[in-house]
Write an enzyme that holds these catalytic residues in place. Structure first.
Site, short mmCIF file in Angstrom:
data_model
loop_
_atom_site.label_atom_id
_atom_site.label_comp_id
_atom_site.label_asym_id
_atom_site.label_seq_id
_atom_site.Cartn_x
_atom_site.Cartn_y
_atom_site.Cartn_z
N CYS A 43 -15.47 2.54 13.66
CA CYS A 43 -16.32 3.63 14.14
C CYS A 43 -16.90 3.38 15.52
O CYS A 43 -17.21 4.32 16.25
CB CYS A 43 -17.43 3.91 13.13
SG CYS A 43 -18.75 2.68 13.12
N THR B 91 0.84 -1.21 0.00
CA THR B 91 0.00 0.00 0.00
C THR B 91 0.87 1.25 0.00
O THR B 91 0.58 2.23 -0.70
CB THR B 91 -0.90 0.01 1.26
OG1 THR B 91 -1.66 -1.20 1.25
CG2 THR B 91 -1.83 1.19 1.29
N CYS C 24 -19.77 -3.14 14.53
CA CYS C 24 -18.99 -2.71 15.69
C CYS C 24 -19.76 -2.97 16.98
O CYS C 24 -19.22 -3.52 17.94
CB CYS C 24 -18.66 -1.22 15.59
SG CYS C 24 -17.25 -0.87 14.53
N ARG D 144 10.68 -14.85 -5.95
CA ARG D 144 9.65 -15.03 -4.92
C ARG D 144 9.46 -16.52 -4.58
O ARG D 144 9.29 -16.90 -3.43
CB ARG D 144 8.34 -14.41 -5.39
CG ARG D 144 8.36 -12.86 -5.35
CD ARG D 144 7.96 -12.43 -4.00
NE ARG D 144 8.18 -11.08 -3.60
CZ ARG D 144 7.29 -10.08 -3.67
NH1 ARG D 144 6.14 -10.25 -4.26
NH2 ARG D 144 7.56 -8.91 -3.14
N ILE E 294 -11.41 -11.63 2.43
CA ILE E 294 -10.70 -11.42 3.70
C ILE E 294 -10.12 -10.01 3.69
O ILE E 294 -9.42 -9.64 2.75
CB ILE E 294 -9.54 -12.42 3.88
CG1 ILE E 294 -10.02 -13.86 3.77
CG2 ILE E 294 -8.80 -12.14 5.19
CD1 ILE E 294 -10.70 -14.40 4.99
N TYR E 295 -10.41 -9.25 4.72
CA TYR E 295 -9.88 -7.89 4.79
C TYR E 295 -9.31 -7.66 6.19
O TYR E 295 -10.00 -7.91 7.19
CB TYR E 295 -11.02 -6.89 4.49
CG TYR E 295 -10.57 -5.44 4.42
CD1 TYR E 295 -9.46 -5.07 3.67
CD2 TYR E 295 -11.29 -4.46 5.10
CE1 TYR E 295 -9.06 -3.74 3.61
CE2 TYR E 295 -10.90 -3.13 5.03
CZ TYR E 295 -9.78 -2.77 4.29
OH TYR E 295 -9.39 -1.46 4.22
N HIS F 185 2.06 1.87 -3.44
CA HIS F 185 1.02 2.52 -4.26
C HIS F 185 1.01 4.03 -4.00
O HIS F 185 0.86 4.83 -4.92
CB HIS F 185 -0.37 1.96 -3.94
CG HIS F 185 -0.61 0.59 -4.49
ND1 HIS F 185 -0.77 0.34 -5.83
CD2 HIS F 185 -0.72 -0.62 -3.88
CE1 HIS F 185 -0.96 -0.96 -6.02
NE2 HIS F 185 -0.93 -1.56 -4.85
#
Ligand code: NAD
Ligand code: ZN
Length: 343
Positions: A93, A40, A99, A200, A286-287, A43
């Site tokens: 949040c 990230t 949440c 890799r 999946i996050y 990027h």
């Protein structure tokens, strides 16, 4: 304080002097010891279309980090000055349905540390006490610095039961390689990892995988034959974001197989949904990491002997961050660590 900042809306990052962060009553102030460079961050360095839409300049980058608590807000009871901690980089949040139900990692309003808020490529970072993971005193600091991507790997690798199963991982980036180590540690029979980059695949070999396969040379059906597999892979972990990797995976799963999808595709793409239906596959996105079950699992995996250190291939002082980004941009490295202990 010194910080690596996205201060201009163009390619690059800049080491600058910025004000030290202030802490609120629920926050802790962390002195940074080591940080990891994430895809990230690259990027954002490159200032690609996603970065241009997402990042407001100036922003201090960095969310893979370990540091020492040097100050706590007056509401903070459970963390102390001197604690060695990492940061869960998803700020949630606290008020949405997920949440409130305790499923914070599924928050609908997540903000990213070092993406939407100032991050940890700096001498200090201030974060809410709800976003802290305390390490054991003997933790290897380099490993602690990469708990964020290690968490992505653990979250994906343990999304489905792998004990005794045949596992296919597409993408031997740092996260795929760590996921391979986790699947092996958790008792998978075969762990096959694929990539199109020989460097890799070489790194992946260090993780006791069954096979590290260059899919440009060997097809997955050949791999299955070679391993004496008859019905396909039981668990798939997509960790490349590449459409053909996902299509190949779908075509090589056992009936009733499970796919955990972590890789982030740059664009929409088509897959053969008919195969998903007739072969009764489960595909889950999946996050991030579970808060904080994944963090617990990472700590106990390390205590029970998993070794992810081989995935760390480069180390630089924060002053040489440009070299670290150069190595990342070449795409052959494992994890790249920046050291902040000597300012
Ligand atoms: P990475 O870019 O270092 O690794 C991806 C690897 O996939 C590369 O080695 C690349 O050569 C390989 N690849 C490309 N085409 C392939 C193909 N056809 N078959 C097999 N491999 C192929 O990324 P990383 O840091 O290890 O992260 C893995 C993926 O997860 C990336 O897509 C990243 O954007 C994503 N990610 C997702 C989350 C999340 O929370 N969902 C978090 C972090 C990273
Ligand atoms: Zn929420």
């Amino acid at each position: 304080m010194k910080a690596i900042v996205k201060s201009k809306a163009e390619e690059g990052l800049w080491l600058e002097d910025v004000p030290e962060p202030e802490i609120g009553i629920n926050d802790v102030l962390i002195k940074i010891l080591k940080t990891g460079i994430c895809g990230t961050d690259v990027h954002i360095y490159n200032w690609d279309a996603w970065a241009q839409q997402t990042i407001k300049v100036p922003t201090v980058l960095g969310h893979e980090l370990v540091g020492e608590i040097v100050e706590v807000g007056e509401n903070v009871n459970d963390f102390y000055v001197g604690d060695i901690v990492s940061v869960e980089g998803h700020l949630v949040c606290g008020r949405c349905r997920n949440c409130l139900a305790g499923r914070r990692y599924k928050c609908a309003n997540t903000l990213g540390v070092g993406v939407q808020t100032d991050g940890g490529f700096a001498e200090y970072i201030s974060v809410p006490m709800t976003n802290i993971w305390k390490h054991s005193d003997d933790i290897n600091l380099e490993v602690a610095a990469i708990f964020d991507p290690f968490g992505n790997a653990v979250h994906t690798a343990l999304a489905f039961e792998v004990f005794g199963e045949d596992v296919l991982i597409t993408g031997a980036g740092p996260i795929g390689i760590m996921a391979a180590a986790v699947a092996r540690h958790a008792g998978a029979r075969h762990v096959v990892i694929t990539d199109v980059n020989p460097k890799r695949l070489e790194l992946a070999q260090k993780m006791d995988v069954t096979l590290a396969v260059d899919v440009r040379e060997t097809s997955l059906s050949e791999v299955q034959k070679q391993l004496g597999m008859k019905e396909g892979f039981d668990v798939g972990m997509e960790m490349s974001g590449n459409p053909s990797a996902m299509r190949d995976m779908i075509a090589n799963m056992a009936h009733g197989g499970n796919i955990a999808f972590l890789g982030i595709p740059t664009e929409e793409f088509a897959v053969n949904w008919k195969t998903v239906v007739f072969n009764m596959l489960t595909v889950t996105g999946i996050y991030g990491r579970k808060m904080y079950e994944t963090w617990y699992q990472m700590s106990v995996l390390l205590e029970s002997g998993i070794n992810i250190e081989p995935v760390i291939t480069h180390r630089f002082s924060y002053k040489d961050f440009a070299k670290g980004f150069e190595v990342m941009r070449e795409g052959n490295s494992g994890k790249v660590i920046l050291d902040w202990s000597e300012i």
